[in-house]
Design a protein around this motif. Structure first.
Motif, PDB file in Angstrom:
ATOM      1  N   VAL A 245       0.832  -1.202   0.000  1.00  0.00           N
ATOM      2  CA  VAL A 245       0.000   0.000   0.000  1.00  0.00           C
ATOM      3  C   VAL A 245       0.869   1.254   0.000  1.00  0.00           C
ATOM      4  CG1 VAL A 245      -1.699   1.329   1.314  1.00  0.00           C
ATOM      5  CG2 VAL A 245      -1.964  -1.140   1.097  1.00  0.00           C
ATOM      6  N   GLY A 246       1.903   1.275   0.862  1.00  0.00           N
ATOM      7  CA  GLY A 246       2.779   2.433   0.893  1.00  0.00           C
ATOM      8  C   GLY A 246       3.519   2.637  -0.414  1.00  0.00           C
ATOM      9  N   THR A 247       3.958   1.542  -1.001  1.00  0.00           N
ATOM     10  CA  THR A 247       4.650   1.626  -2.286  1.00  0.00           C
ATOM     11  C   THR A 247       3.725   2.193  -3.364  1.00  0.00           C
ATOM     12  OG1 THR A 247       5.986  -0.291  -1.691  1.00  0.00           O
ATOM     13  CG2 THR A 247       5.919   0.308  -4.021  1.00  0.00           C
ATOM     14  N   TYR A 248       2.499   1.703  -3.389  1.00  0.00           N
ATOM     15  CA  TYR A 248       1.537   2.204  -4.372  1.00  0.00           C
ATOM     16  C   TYR A 248       1.210   3.670  -4.128  1.00  0.00           C
ATOM     17  CZ  TYR A 248      -2.812   2.776  -6.944  1.00  0.00           C
ATOM     18  OH  TYR A 248      -3.798   3.235  -7.779  1.00  0.00           O
ATOM     19  N   LEU A 249       1.118   4.057  -2.845  1.00  0.00           N
ATOM     20  CA  LEU A 249       0.811   5.440  -2.507  1.00  0.00           C
ATOM     21  C   LEU A 249       1.877   6.384  -3.049  1.00  0.00           C
ATOM     22  CD1 LEU A 249      -0.782   7.590  -0.967  1.00  0.00           C
ATOM     23  CD2 LEU A 249       0.461   6.931   1.105  1.00  0.00           C
ATOM     24  N   VAL A 250       3.142   6.032  -2.859  1.00  0.00           N
ATOM     25  CA  VAL A 250       4.233   6.874  -3.345  1.00  0.00           C
ATOM     26  C   VAL A 250       4.233   6.930  -4.868  1.00  0.00           C
ATOM     27  CG1 VAL A 250       6.743   7.099  -3.466  1.00  0.00           C
ATOM     28  CG2 VAL A 250       5.646   6.513  -1.298  1.00  0.00           C
ATOM     29  N   SER A 251       4.093   5.771  -5.507  1.00  0.00           N
ATOM     30  CA  SER A 251       4.116   5.749  -6.971  1.00  0.00           C
ATOM     31  C   SER A 251       2.910   6.477  -7.551  1.00  0.00           C
ATOM     32  CB  SER A 251       4.151   4.301  -7.472  1.00  0.00           C
ATOM     33  OG  SER A 251       2.965   3.605  -7.104  1.00  0.00           O
ATOM     34  N   LEU A 252       1.763   6.380  -6.874  1.00  0.00           N
ATOM     35  CA  LEU A 252       0.564   7.088  -7.337  1.00  0.00           C
ATOM     36  C   LEU A 252       0.789   8.589  -7.311  1.00  0.00           C
ATOM     37  CD1 LEU A 252      -2.477   7.080  -8.116  1.00  0.00           C
ATOM     38  CD2 LEU A 252      -2.975   7.151  -5.664  1.00  0.00           C
ATOM     39  N   THR A 253       1.390   9.097  -6.220  1.00  0.00           N
ATOM     40  CA  THR A 253       1.658  10.527  -6.113  1.00  0.00           C
ATOM     41  C   THR A 253       2.633  10.977  -7.196  1.00  0.00           C
ATOM     42  OG1 THR A 253       1.378  10.334  -3.722  1.00  0.00           O
ATOM     43  CG2 THR A 253       2.361  12.362  -4.544  1.00  0.00           C
ATOM     44  N   ALA A 254       3.655  10.168  -7.441  1.00  0.00           N
ATOM     45  CA  ALA A 254       4.647  10.520  -8.460  1.00  0.00           C
ATOM     46  C   ALA A 254       4.018  10.580  -9.843  1.00  0.00           C
ATOM     47  CB  ALA A 254       5.791   9.510  -8.429  1.00  0.00           C
ATOM     48  N   ARG A 255       3.003   9.724 -10.081  1.00  0.00           N
ATOM     49  CA  ARG A 255       2.392   9.654 -11.412  1.00  0.00           C
ATOM     50  C   ARG A 255       1.260  10.651 -11.595  1.00  0.00           C
ATOM     51  NH1 ARG A 255      -0.454   5.496 -12.257  1.00  0.00           N
ATOM     52  NH2 ARG A 255      -0.381   4.500 -10.204  1.00  0.00           N
ATOM     53  N   THR A 256       0.690  11.153 -10.483  1.00  0.00           N
ATOM     54  CA  THR A 256      -0.474  12.036 -10.599  1.00  0.00           C
ATOM     55  C   THR A 256      -0.164  13.411 -10.032  1.00  0.00           C
ATOM     56  OG1 THR A 256      -1.355  11.139  -8.506  1.00  0.00           O
ATOM     57  CG2 THR A 256      -2.107  10.113 -10.565  1.00  0.00           C
ATOM     58  N   SER A 257      -0.631  13.667  -8.815  1.00  0.00           N
ATOM     59  CA  SER A 257      -0.428  14.973  -8.192  1.00  0.00           C
ATOM     60  C   SER A 257      -0.409  14.809  -6.679  1.00  0.00           C
ATOM     61  CB  SER A 257      -1.558  15.936  -8.581  1.00  0.00           C
ATOM     62  OG  SER A 257      -2.799  15.483  -8.038  1.00  0.00           O
ATOM     63  N   LEU A 258       0.071  15.856  -5.999  1.00  0.00           N
ATOM     64  CA  LEU A 258       0.106  15.828  -4.539  1.00  0.00           C
ATOM     65  C   LEU A 258      -1.308  15.726  -3.969  1.00  0.00           C
ATOM     66  CD1 LEU A 258       1.676  16.056  -1.899  1.00  0.00           C
ATOM     67  CD2 LEU A 258       1.521  18.547  -2.103  1.00  0.00           C
ATOM     68  N   ARG A 259      -2.257  16.372  -4.623  1.00  0.00           N
ATOM     69  CA  ARG A 259      -3.643  16.324  -4.144  1.00  0.00           C
ATOM     70  C   ARG A 259      -4.167  14.894  -4.152  1.00  0.00           C
ATOM     71  NH1 ARG A 259      -8.910  19.012  -7.172  1.00  0.00           N
ATOM     72  NH2 ARG A 259     -10.463  18.367  -5.622  1.00  0.00           N
ATOM     73  N   THR A 260      -3.937  14.193  -5.249  1.00  0.00           N
ATOM     74  CA  THR A 260      -4.383  12.798  -5.336  1.00  0.00           C
ATOM     75  C   THR A 260      -3.677  11.939  -4.293  1.00  0.00           C
ATOM     76  OG1 THR A 260      -4.839  13.011  -7.703  1.00  0.00           O
ATOM     77  CG2 THR A 260      -4.533  10.782  -6.841  1.00  0.00           C
TER      78      THR A 260
END
Length: 210
Positions: A22-37
């Motif tokens: 979950v933490g790994t996905y959270l970091v990668s999600l932020t890197a791919r989208t935006s800080l808001r997401t």
């Protein structure tokens, strides 16, 4: 109230610090989208932790009143549960580190902030270790008395705040922080730190007066 605040913060960080899938996905999600997401997704994880803390506190207080004569032996069972969770988390982290396995995730297009929140909330709610962790901690720490409403509120709020602060830190760090914490060594260190927190909580519970 101070004790409830400290206990809640320690409990929240103890369950939040390990950087897993979950933490790994959270970091990668932020890197791919935006800080808001990323922040919305982080709050989804923290909300699940807060809900489990609330359920454990409410149910734990009721059980503490009903099972007061058995709380002495039950506290030791809870100590063993926390120690087992700590040992399991550390052993799993060491095994993954030695095996060189890192979770990878591929999926559809990045979600919106609202969908990210709901998705991470649902994923975290499916983790049974979270409710076991909070229930064991609450039951074992009550020492034969039911916590008051103020103490319960402070504990749950502190647990949520601790979890939220760590998850938002992961999201806000983006790719740079992600490489540090979601790599093999980073995941090993965070898991061992969390296991240490759980062990300290169990030790505190064991020496607390009955």
């Amino acid at each position: 109230m101070t004790a409830a605040l400290v206990a809640g913060l320690l409990a929240g960080y103890g369950i939040a610090v390990p950087v897993g899938a979950v933490g790994t996905y959270l970091v990668s999600l932020t890197a791919r989208t935006s800080l808001r997401t990323g922040v919305c997704a982080a709050l989804g994880v923290a909300t699940a932790d807060g809900l489990y803390a609330l359920a454990a506190v409410a149910g734990g207080s009721a059980l503490a009143s009903a099972l007061r004569p058995a709380l002495g032996p039950l506290r030791w069972v809870c100590v063993l549960v926390l120690l087992a969770l700590a040992a399991w988390g550390a052993a799993d982290a060491v095994r993954r580190y030695r095996g060189g396995r890192l979770a990878t995730r591929s999926g559809p297009a990045p979600p919106s902030p609202a969908r990210a929140y709901l998705a991470l909330l649902g994923i975290t709610l499916l983790n049974p270790a979270t409710v076991i962790y909070f229930t064991a901690l609450v039951l074992g720490s009550q020492g034969g008395r039911a916590a008051g409403a103020v103490e319960q509120t402070v504990f749950v709020t502190a647990a949520f705040a601790a979890s939220a602060s760590w998850q938002v830190l992961l999201a806000g760090g983006g790719a740079l922080l992600g490489r540090a914490l979601t790599g093999r060594r980073g995941r090993l260190v965070t898991a061992l730190v969390a296991s240490g927190v759980m062990t300290a909580l169990a030790a505190r519970m064991a020496v607390a007066p009955a």
